[in-house]
Design an enzyme around this catalytic site. Structure first.
Site, PDB file in Angstrom:
ATOM      1  N   HIS B 122     -24.701  -7.648  23.972  1.00  0.00           N
ATOM      2  CA  HIS B 122     -24.287  -8.749  24.741  1.00  0.00           C
ATOM      3  C   HIS B 122     -24.206  -8.169  26.407  1.00  0.00           C
ATOM      4  CE1 HIS B 122     -21.190 -11.332  26.832  1.00  0.00           C
ATOM      5  NE2 HIS B 122     -21.395 -12.290  25.648  1.00  0.00           N
ATOM      6  N   ASP B 199     -18.308  -2.439  20.592  1.00  0.00           N
ATOM      7  CA  ASP B 199     -17.835  -3.681  21.172  1.00  0.00           C
ATOM      8  C   ASP B 199     -17.744  -4.527  19.553  1.00  0.00           C
ATOM      9  OD1 ASP B 199     -18.156  -6.340  21.397  1.00  0.00           O
ATOM     10  OD2 ASP B 199     -20.051  -6.264  22.647  1.00  0.00           O
ATOM     11  N   GLN B 202     -17.461  -9.365  17.664  1.00  0.00           N
ATOM     12  CA  GLN B 202     -18.002 -10.293  16.799  1.00  0.00           C
ATOM     13  C   GLN B 202     -17.248  -9.752  15.324  1.00  0.00           C
ATOM     14  OE1 GLN B 202     -18.865 -13.343  17.336  1.00  0.00           O
ATOM     15  NE2 GLN B 202     -19.640 -13.226  19.374  1.00  0.00           N
ATOM     16  N   LYS B 225     -11.421 -14.893  19.992  1.00  0.00           N
ATOM     17  CA  LYS B 225     -12.280 -15.209  19.028  1.00  0.00           C
ATOM     18  C   LYS B 225     -11.795 -15.190  17.648  1.00  0.00           C
ATOM     19  CE  LYS B 225     -16.280 -13.359  21.745  1.00  0.00           C
ATOM     20  NZ  LYS B 225     -16.943 -14.317  22.318  1.00  0.00           N
ATOM     21  N   CYS B 365     -25.717 -14.731  26.419  1.00  0.00           N
ATOM     22  CA  CYS B 365     -25.418 -13.594  27.043  1.00  0.00           C
ATOM     23  C   CYS B 365     -26.252 -12.448  26.618  1.00  0.00           C
ATOM     24  CB  CYS B 365     -23.810 -13.431  27.170  1.00  0.00           C
ATOM     25  SG  CYS B 365     -22.908 -14.801  28.010  1.00  0.00           S
TER      26      CYS B 365
END
Lengths: 146, 407
Positions: B122, B199, B202, B225, B365
């Site tokens: 991203h 990261d 997700q 999220k 993104c």
């Protein structure tokens, strides 16, 4: 199931231009050329312009992207092809007026002709950028060469 | 799914009662942000109506209550990812968390070093490192992946070397849905003392992420999220690394002692939390963690895998739609990017919206990645615990309708 609003945006003339875009043949020696994209959605448009001996516009519009961006490019090409170069800016202004939902006179609507089929986009604010892309690109050419 | 009570879960999410253009909302944009259960929503209004007050300052009852709730939320986050409260820093979002790490490590980077990331990052896990490399002269290296997104580990062994200071990678791709081999990458990089940044935007919302088991140095993710509110993110960092890192922001709460000439920094995690924090949303994030824990992360992941596999199978019946990313369920989460062979994703998304279906369209993104598939944009459906098989059926039917509409 699909709403009238949607049908207004994807109007028949618009869809026809999306499926069969006009003036897509690249010019061998364009006087002006600009490529513009809308990074947010990935629409791409390339405009080439040549001026003939009478200062009339010969245009080619190519690109890839959504139905609205591509149809708008084709409608614009059809509209401005063989128009005197000095009349291009007034067409850009008129189109902007249409998309901004300002009131157009009968005469102005007549001037826009098939291009006014894009008026349905006004109800879809996120798509206005798609419809404007080729016109903004054209304006860039005009401004650069002023 | 027999033992997963989706219908019961759905009752906890008020927004799922909404109609969009006359149709029930089918929310398949969970990778962008998730919906919120009533307990999270009420926690925010409860804070403001019952004990709104600043934290770490007052001796009065409200301030003590607010501080306790705020710190309890931090402990919940810490337990959720198997870390310690002093290793949890509240930020605004994943992007800010990643930027704090990049800035915080910048002093230890020189032109002799390199930083390794993947090609599916991203922008928030790409641009900070790109900028850091421009600033310091370090080299930015990219891991290679095949068209399904599978990272080439042989190549990884070649580019990760003694000069690799940082390896930063998305745990799960927000475009391809693939879950990256972070354990293998840790193994490759550990002997070089490389700092591993994950990261987790997700991954943390969808399956159990254990920072001790991963042995990662930093983990960044966002509350919104994972059923929590917007405007709050989390940075986990190993204590000894956070202690060495300089803070990015200066001001109240982050100091230990201030004179007119100088200042010293507060202990962890407060060193990184200048100013009045986002108290209400931190507390609500704790409530979101409670909700997820009660349902069980393993159950949530299993449910999403079931939906994902079901959707992938259904897609094989749609001849003009193609999935971008792996078509098998192994190492994969509930994010499915796809395109129609002729139609632009915006047009697909626009018509789906008329059916009440929310998907994401665009470059997600991750511009360089999307471009590498020689497309300008993609459509994406992403699932969460409240999505159902019936919703997928309607989604697939609607994709056929979309195609017919543009015929």
């Amino acid at each position: 199931m699909v709403s009238d609003e949607l049908n207004e945006m994807y109007e028949e003339i618009v869809m026809d231009h999306y499926r069969n875009p006009r003036n897509t043949e690249l010019l061998s020696k364009p006087d002006y050329e600009v490529e513009k994209n809308n990074p947010f959605c990935g629409d791409e448009i390339k405009i080439q312009i040549s001026l003939d001996q009478n200062q009339k516009t010969v245009v080619s519009v190519t690109g890839r992207g959504c139905a609205i961006s591509q149809a708008s490019g084709s409608l614009m090409a059809e509209k401005i092809n063989l128009l005197p170069y000095k009349e291009l800016q007034s067409n850009v202004d008129l189109f902007r007026k249409l998309i901004r939902d300002e009131i157009l006179s009968e005469e102005e609507l007549d001037l826009l002709g098939d291009v006014s089929a894009l008026s349905g986009v006004r109800k879809f604010p996120v798509r206005i950028k798609c419809a404007m892309l080729s016109w903004v690109a054209l304006e860039e050419i005009i401004k650069k060469n002023n | 799914m027999n033992n997963f009570e989706t219908e019961k879960i759905r009752k906890d999410f008020p927004i799922l009662n909404r109609k969009i253009n006359g149709n029930p909302l089918i929310y398949l944009d969970n990778a962008a942000t998730s919906q919120k259960p009533i307990s999270v929503i009420e926690s925010i209004s409860n804070y403001y109506s019952e004990y709104n007050s600043n934290v770490h300052r007052g001796v009065h009852t409200l301030s003590i209550e607010a501080t306790d709730a705020y710190e309890l939320a931090r402990t919940k986050i810490a337990n959720f990812i198997n870390s310690k409260p002093e290793e949890i820093i509240w930020t605004r979002n994943t992007s800010e968390s990643l930027n704090i790490v990049a800035k915080g490590l910048s002093k230890s980077i020189s032109e002799a070093n390199n930083i390794v990331i993947s090609k599916m990052e991203h922008h928030s896990n790409l641009v900070p490192w790109q900028q850091l490399c421009i600033e310091t002269g370090a080299e930015l290296r990219y891991l290679e992946n095949d068209s399904d997104g599978i990272i080439d580990l042989v190549h990884a062994r070649e580019i990760i070397d003694k000069n690799t200071s940082i390896l930063s990678i998305t745990h799960m791709s927000n475009v391809l849905g693939i879950i990256n081999p972070v354990n293998e990458l840790r193994e490759i990089s550990i002997k070089f003392g490389t700092k591993l940044v994950i990261d987790g935007a997700q991954s943390v919302p969808h399956f159990l992420v254990d920072v001790r088991a991963l042995d990662c140095d930093f983990l960044c993710f966002s509350a919104h999220k994972m059923l929590g509110p917007t405007g709050i993110g989390i940075l986990y960092g190993k204590k000894e690394l956070l202690e060495k890192m300089d803070p990015n922001y200066f001001g109240g709460d982050m100091i230990s002692e201030v004179t007119y000439e100088s200042a010293t920094w507060n202990d962890l995690p407060y060193k990184f939390e200048a100013g009045t924090p986002n108290i209400a949303d931190a507390i609500a994030t704790g409530v979101a963690i409670d909700y997820l824990t009660r349902i069980g992360m393993d159950n949530i992941f299993r449910h999403e895998q079931y939906l994902t596999e079901y959707t992938i199978n259904k897609f094989s019946e749609l001849s003009n739609y193609k999935i971008i990313g792996p078509k098998i369920i192994k190492n994969r989460g509930g994010v499915i990017s796809f395109n129609h062979k002729n139609l632009h994703p915006h047009d697909v998304g626009e018509v789906l919206d008329k059916f009440g279906i929310a998907i994401r369209t665009g470059h997600h993104c991750a511009m360089p990645l999307v471009r590498s598939y020689d497309i300008v944009a993609a459509a994406r459906a992403s699932f969460y615990l409240y999505n159902t098989k019936d919703e997928i059926d309607f989604f697939i039917e609607s994709l056929i309708e979309v195609e017919n509409y543009f015929k």
